[in-house]
Scaffold this motif. Structure first.
Motif, short mmCIF file in Angstrom:
data_model
loop_
_atom_site.label_atom_id
_atom_site.label_comp_id
_atom_site.label_asym_id
_atom_site.label_seq_id
_atom_site.Cartn_x
_atom_site.Cartn_y
_atom_site.Cartn_z
N ALA A 107 -14.93 -23.59 -0.95
CA ALA A 107 -14.17 -24.66 -1.80
C ALA A 107 -14.45 -24.03 -3.34
O ALA A 107 -15.53 -23.62 -3.72
N ARG A 108 -13.59 -24.43 -4.18
CA ARG A 108 -13.50 -24.18 -5.71
C ARG A 108 -13.94 -22.97 -6.26
O ARG A 108 -14.79 -22.63 -7.14
N GLY A 109 -13.46 -21.69 -5.32
CA GLY A 109 -13.91 -20.43 -5.66
C GLY A 109 -15.21 -19.93 -5.17
O GLY A 109 -15.88 -18.88 -5.64
N LEU A 110 -16.14 -20.84 -4.43
CA LEU A 110 -17.40 -20.54 -4.07
C LEU A 110 -17.67 -20.53 -2.65
O LEU A 110 -16.68 -21.25 -2.06
N VAL A 111 -18.49 -19.86 -2.08
CA VAL A 111 -18.95 -20.24 -0.74
C VAL A 111 -20.50 -20.77 -0.97
O VAL A 111 -21.16 -20.27 -1.83
N ALA A 112 -20.79 -21.87 -0.06
CA ALA A 112 -22.05 -22.54 -0.21
C ALA A 112 -22.67 -22.62 1.29
O ALA A 112 -21.86 -22.73 2.07
N THR A 113 -23.85 -22.50 1.41
CA THR A 113 -24.55 -22.48 2.63
C THR A 113 -25.69 -23.55 2.26
O THR A 113 -26.14 -23.59 1.26
N ALA A 114 -26.27 -24.18 3.44
CA ALA A 114 -27.59 -24.87 3.63
C ALA A 114 -28.07 -24.77 4.91
O ALA A 114 -27.52 -24.96 5.92
N ILE A 153 -30.86 -24.09 -0.07
CA ILE A 153 -29.45 -24.04 -0.19
C ILE A 153 -29.08 -22.86 -1.00
O ILE A 153 -29.77 -21.94 -1.69
N ASP A 154 -27.74 -22.20 -1.09
CA ASP A 154 -27.30 -21.09 -1.80
C ASP A 154 -25.71 -21.08 -2.03
O ASP A 154 -25.02 -21.88 -1.35
N ALA A 155 -25.20 -20.78 -3.10
CA ALA A 155 -23.93 -20.74 -3.61
C ALA A 155 -23.70 -19.33 -4.05
O ALA A 155 -24.60 -18.81 -4.86
#
Length: 226
Positions: free
Chosen positions: A213-220, A106-108
Motif C-alpha cells: 500500500a502507498r508505494g510500500l511493502v510491509a511485513t510483520a 516488522i519491516d517496510a
C-alpha cells in the motif's frame, strides 16, 4: 499500514513523510551513539525512536532511551518487546508486553524490484521458483521485494529469542495471498536451523502477514507464547 498486520495486543505508531519527528529530541545516550552519523541516518534514527516512544506512551510506559544493542537490535525496557523499521518517507514502531507475545518483527520497503543480484543472494532456489510463479500469476506485486522484507521481519523476531545471527538461507519463506486479495496475505517461515525455545517448546516455524500500500511493502512476524 503496519497495524493491520499485527494482533490487537501490539501497539503501533507510524509516520508517512516528514511529520517533524526527525527533529524530535534524543536522550544523551542516544546522541552519543549517533554523533558521527550522516544526516540521513540521524533523521531515521531520531524519527523511528520518536515513534517508539509514542508507542510506549500508549502502553503506559514512561519514555526512555532506546539504544542499539547486539547487532544493532534495539534494547527495550523491561517487560516490553518491539521492533522498528524505516525507509525513505516512512517509519514505524510496534511494541507489546512480553506477557502477550514472545517476540515480533516488522519491516517496510519501497514497493519496487530489488537491485540486480540481490534476489540471488537472499533467496533459496525453492523460494525463487515460487516467486517466479507468483510473478506470472500476480504481476502487480514485486514479490522479490516482499520476500526480502519478510526475511528482515523473520530475523527481527528471531534475534531477541536467540541472540544469534540468522542467515537469509536459514529460513524458507512461503507467501500467500488472502482470498480475493491481490495486495495482502500471510507468510510462513520454516526455520532450517534449530529454532528458539519459547516457554520450553522449540519452534520450527514463524508466521506473519504482509501488505502492499502507498508505494510500500510491509511485513510483520509475531511469535506467540505456546
Amino acid at each position: 499500514m503496519i497495524e493491520e498486520l499485527l494482533p490487537d495486543s501490539v501497539v503501533t505508531v507510524e509516520t508517512h513523510g516528514d511529520e517533524g519527528l526527525q527533529d524530535a529530541p534524543l536522550y544523551p545516550e542516544e546522541e552519543a551513539r549517533i554523533a558521527r552519523a550522516v544526516p540521513k541516518r540521524r533523521r531515521e534514527f531520531t524519527a523511528v525512536r520518536a515513534c517508539a516512544r509514542r508507542a510506549m506512551d500508549k502502553l503506559g510506559v514512561p519514555p526512555q532511551p532506546i539504544l542499539p544493542g547486539a547487532h544493532g537490535a534495539p534494547t527495550w525496557p523491561a517487560g516490553l518487546i518491539g521492533s522498528m523499521t524505516h525507509c525513505d518517507g516512512y517509519c514505524a514502531a510496534a511494541l507489546a508486553r512480553g506477557s502477550d507475545l514472545a517476540s515480533l518483527g516488522i519491516d517496510a520497503e519501497p514497493h519496487a524490484p530489488l537491485p540486480d543480484g540481490v534476489l540471488t543472494a537472499v533467496a533459496l532456489p525453492a523460494e525463487r521458483e515460487r516467486l517466479a510463479r507468483l510473478s506470472t500469476e500476480r504481476p502487480t506485486v514485486h514479490w522479490d521485494r516482499l520476500l526480502f522484507s519478510a526475511k528482515e521481519s523473520v530475523y527481527k523476531a528471531w534475534f531477541p529469542l536467540t541472540g544469534k545471527w540468522l542467515d537469509f538461507s536459514e529460513a524458507d519463506i512461503e507467501v500467500f495471498t488472502d482470498p480475493g486479495e491481490e495486495t495482502r496475505g500471510s507468510l510462513r517461515a520454516r526455520l532450517l536451523v534449530p529454532g528458539p525455545v519459547v516457554d520450553g517448546e522449540r519452534l520450527d516455524f514463524f508466521a506473519g502477514r504482509w501488505t502492499v500500500a502507498r508505494g510500500l511493502v510491509a511485513t510483520a512476524v509475531t511469535v506467540p507464547h505456546p
